[in-house]
Design a protein around this motif. Structure first.
Motif, short mmCIF file in Angstrom:
data_model
loop_
_atom_site.label_atom_id
_atom_site.label_comp_id
_atom_site.label_asym_id
_atom_site.label_seq_id
_atom_site.Cartn_x
_atom_site.Cartn_y
_atom_site.Cartn_z
N THR A 152 0.85 -1.19 0.00
CA THR A 152 0.00 0.00 0.00
C THR A 152 0.88 1.24 0.00
OG1 THR A 152 -1.66 -1.19 1.29
CG2 THR A 152 -1.87 1.19 1.20
N LEU A 153 0.62 2.16 -0.92
CA LEU A 153 1.37 3.41 -0.99
C LEU A 153 0.85 4.37 0.07
CD1 LEU A 153 3.57 4.89 -2.63
CD2 LEU A 153 1.74 5.84 -4.03
N LYS A 154 1.69 4.72 1.05
CA LYS A 154 1.29 5.56 2.17
C LYS A 154 1.73 7.01 2.04
CE LYS A 154 -0.92 2.70 4.72
NZ LYS A 154 -2.31 2.94 5.10
N ALA A 161 9.93 2.70 -9.75
CA ALA A 161 9.73 1.49 -8.95
C ALA A 161 8.31 1.42 -8.43
CB ALA A 161 10.73 1.46 -7.80
N ALA A 162 7.76 2.56 -8.01
CA ALA A 162 6.37 2.58 -7.53
C ALA A 162 5.41 2.24 -8.66
CB ALA A 162 6.04 3.95 -6.95
N LYS A 163 5.68 2.77 -9.83
CA LYS A 163 4.82 2.48 -10.98
C LYS A 163 4.94 1.01 -11.40
CE LYS A 163 3.24 5.09 -14.80
NZ LYS A 163 3.50 6.15 -15.76
N THR A 164 6.12 0.43 -11.30
CA THR A 164 6.32 -0.98 -11.62
C THR A 164 5.52 -1.87 -10.68
OG1 THR A 164 8.55 -0.50 -12.41
CG2 THR A 164 8.06 -2.79 -11.87
N LEU A 165 5.41 -1.48 -9.42
CA LEU A 165 4.60 -2.24 -8.47
C LEU A 165 3.11 -1.96 -8.62
CD1 LEU A 165 6.76 -1.98 -5.23
CD2 LEU A 165 6.32 -4.01 -6.61
N SER A 213 -1.70 -2.95 -4.07
CA SER A 213 -1.49 -3.97 -5.09
C SER A 213 -0.95 -5.23 -4.43
CB SER A 213 -0.53 -3.49 -6.18
OG SER A 213 0.77 -3.37 -5.68
N TYR A 214 -1.19 -6.35 -5.06
CA TYR A 214 -0.74 -7.65 -4.56
C TYR A 214 0.29 -8.20 -5.54
CZ TYR A 214 -4.75 -7.39 -1.47
OH TYR A 214 -5.66 -7.00 -0.52
N LYS A 215 1.45 -8.54 -5.02
CA LYS A 215 2.53 -9.08 -5.84
C LYS A 215 3.03 -10.37 -5.20
CE LYS A 215 2.56 -5.68 -8.71
NZ LYS A 215 2.13 -5.85 -10.08
N ILE A 223 10.46 -3.28 -3.25
CA ILE A 223 9.89 -2.86 -1.97
C ILE A 223 10.97 -2.22 -1.11
CG2 ILE A 223 8.89 -3.71 0.18
CD1 ILE A 223 7.40 -5.79 -1.57
N LEU A 224 12.17 -2.76 -1.11
CA LEU A 224 13.26 -2.17 -0.33
C LEU A 224 13.61 -0.77 -0.83
CD1 LEU A 224 15.67 -5.16 0.31
CD2 LEU A 224 14.37 -3.86 1.98
#
Length: 98
Positions: A21-23, A36-40, A49-51, A61-62
């Motif tokens: 979840t983008l906080k 990286a956020a757009k890729t997720l 999103s669920y990966k 994520i890191l």
């Protein structure tokens, strides 16, 4: 308390998913972090999103660890499961004071 590690490579964790979840906003951050956020699949705040659990998703994520919230879940919820957790729309009249 979680007994499993968040970035585990065991076969048991291979069936799990990351709930990401983008906080916080990515405005003003470098382009590689925005990418990286757009890729997720995270564009808007509070978007989830669920990966699957794997090394490439763990690396992304890191990179975003300060602006995302991550949970391990066993399965991706269906639309019916998501709708069941939301409160009903509108309001209900409980009683009358007249």
């Amino acid at each position: 308390m979680m007994n499993r590690r968040l970035f585990s490579s065991s076969t048991r964790a291979a069936a799990d998913f990351y709930k990401i979840t983008l906080k916080r906003s990515s405005i003003g951050l470098p382009q590689d972090i925005k990418a990286a956020a757009k890729t997720l699949g995270l564009v808007r705040l509070q978007q989830t999103s669920y990966k699957p659990v794997n090394a490439s998703n763990a690396g992304l994520i890191l990179k975003l660890k300060e602006i995302v919230q991550v949970q391990l879940v066993d399965h991706i919820p269906t639309a019916q499961e998501i709708a069941a957790t939301k409160p009903s729309k509108g309001y209900t009249i409980v009683g009358s004071k007249i």
